[in-house]
Design a protein around this motif. Structure first.
Motif, PDB file in Angstrom:
ATOM      1  N   GLU A 160      67.716  28.776 -14.490  1.00 37.78           N
ATOM      2  CA  GLU A 160      66.496  27.979 -14.474  1.00 37.78           C
ATOM      3  C   GLU A 160      66.632  26.773 -13.550  1.00 37.78           C
ATOM      4  OE1 GLU A 160      66.069  27.105 -18.581  1.00 37.78           O
ATOM      5  OE2 GLU A 160      65.444  29.147 -19.118  1.00 37.78           O
ATOM      6  N   SER A 161      67.820  26.205 -13.484  1.00 39.94           N
ATOM      7  CA  SER A 161      68.051  25.062 -12.590  1.00 39.94           C
ATOM      8  C   SER A 161      67.894  25.473 -11.129  1.00 39.94           C
ATOM      9  CB  SER A 161      69.442  24.479 -12.831  1.00 39.94           C
ATOM     10  OG  SER A 161      69.556  23.974 -14.141  1.00 39.94           O
TER      11      SER A 161
ATOM     12  N   ARG B 247      64.202  25.736 -10.494  1.00 45.24           N
ATOM     13  CA  ARG B 247      63.617  24.395 -10.420  1.00 45.24           C
ATOM     14  C   ARG B 247      63.969  23.703  -9.101  1.00 45.24           C
ATOM     15  NH1 ARG B 247      62.233  21.803 -15.456  1.00 45.24           N
ATOM     16  NH2 ARG B 247      62.214  23.316 -17.165  1.00 45.24           N
TER      17      ARG B 247
ATOM     18  N   THR C 100      61.753  25.209  -6.441  1.00 48.24           N
ATOM     19  CA  THR C 100      60.379  24.721  -6.615  1.00 48.24           C
ATOM     20  C   THR C 100      60.258  23.290  -6.107  1.00 48.24           C
ATOM     21  OG1 THR C 100      60.147  26.135  -8.579  1.00 48.24           O
ATOM     22  CG2 THR C 100      58.525  24.395  -8.291  1.00 48.24           C
ATOM     23  N   TRP C 101      61.284  22.478  -6.387  1.00 49.20           N
ATOM     24  CA  TRP C 101      61.323  21.102  -5.856  1.00 49.20           C
ATOM     25  C   TRP C 101      61.358  21.111  -4.337  1.00 49.20           C
ATOM     26  CZ3 TRP C 101      64.672  18.619  -2.634  1.00 49.20           C
ATOM     27  CH2 TRP C 101      64.574  17.226  -2.556  1.00 49.20           C
TER      28      TRP C 101
ATOM     29  N   LYS D 157      59.646  26.765 -14.519  1.00 49.06           N
ATOM     30  CA  LYS D 157      59.513  25.314 -14.681  1.00 49.06           C
ATOM     31  C   LYS D 157      58.335  24.978 -15.601  1.00 49.06           C
ATOM     32  CE  LYS D 157      58.867  21.038 -12.005  1.00 49.06           C
ATOM     33  NZ  LYS D 157      59.871  20.281 -12.776  1.00 49.06           N
TER      34      LYS D 157
END
Length: 256
Positions: free
Chosen positions: A40-41, A44, A47-48, A88
């Motif tokens: 998941e990190s 994320r 996505t960032w 996210k």
């Protein structure tokens, strides 16, 4: 600048993917929910990067419809963006994915460590039973389940055939179905190297509960009608929007 921004994004993908795969591999002995933190990190982080490097932002409408209990996310599939951003936006989840994806170096291997529900699309008779059995296991671990009911990415303004798998799983596992619409494909087309800046709109609908419908066909139809209605409302914005949706949006703007 668009090319430079995308090159920076792809450089981050190339560097981070093997690193996070190694972290996932080292975390394999951990409980599933703790292991998922690494995958998941990675999602994320990308996505960032899309937001800050490429300028591909997003907004969420209907976040209040994210219920407390695990549910099945029934989402439109237009690009690779939603496979990242859903992780996210929603609680910890697993994806229903075709087995071939697990063969992709690093990405596919890491996906395999994220406990997906894998299906063999050439053996549909077993695929549904396998999906239900694995789905029950994932529910017992507290995961949400993400399904793309059209089965493949569909161009903006187009509609694929909505399959019954998500609704069947919802009924068999007694899980609500949460419909999700978005227009990511208007900024990130299928198999495109370049992602374009802009603002993606994600719309989350009220939960569709199995007890309110006579069967999976009715549940699927309700999800499809809700999703496609929202697609028409949010479409026509990005550089790769369908010409008809772009024309309809212009006509609506002039009328307003």
């Amino acid at each position: 600048m668009l090319l430079v921004r995308n090159l920076l994004y792809w450089l981050l993908v190339a560097v981070s993917t093997p690193i996070f795969f190694i972290l996932l591999l080292l975390a394999a002995p951990l409980p599933r929910r703790k292991r998922h933190v690494f995958g998941e990190s990675w999602a994320r982080l990308l996505t960032w990067a899309l937001w800050h490097l490429v300028g591909l932002r997003y907004r969420v409408i209907g976040a209040e419809n994210i219920i407390a209990e695990p549910a099945i996310i029934c989402a439109k599939h237009q690009s690779g963006w939603e496979t990242l951003a859903l992780q996210k936006i929603f609680p910890s989840q697993i994806f229903v994915a075709k087995q071939e994806l697990l063969w992709i170096p690093f990405f596919g291997w890491g996906l395999g460590l994220m406990n997906p529900i894998t299906i063999n699309r050439s053996d549909r008779s077993r695929a549904n039973n396998r999906m239900l059995a694995q789905g029950l296991n994932r529910k017992q671990h507290g995961f949400w389940i993400s399904v793309f009911p059209e089965g493949t990415r569909v161009r903006p303004g187009m509609r694929g055939k909505y399959k019954l798998g998500a609704a069947r799983m919802a009924r068999q596992l007694d899980m609500p179905l949460v419909p999700v619409a978005h227009n990511a494909g208007e900024f990130w087309p299928r198999n495109a190297f370049l992602k374009h800046p802009g603002e993606i709109t994600v719309v989350i609908g009220p939960a569709i509960r199995p007890q309110d419908y006579p069967g999976p066909e009715a549940m699927t139809r309700a999800a499809e009608e809700w999703i496609e209605a929202r697609q028409r409302e949010i479409g026509g914005i990005g550089p790769f929007a369908h010409p008809d949706e772009r024309k309809a949006r212009r006509a609506h703007s002039h009328a307003a």
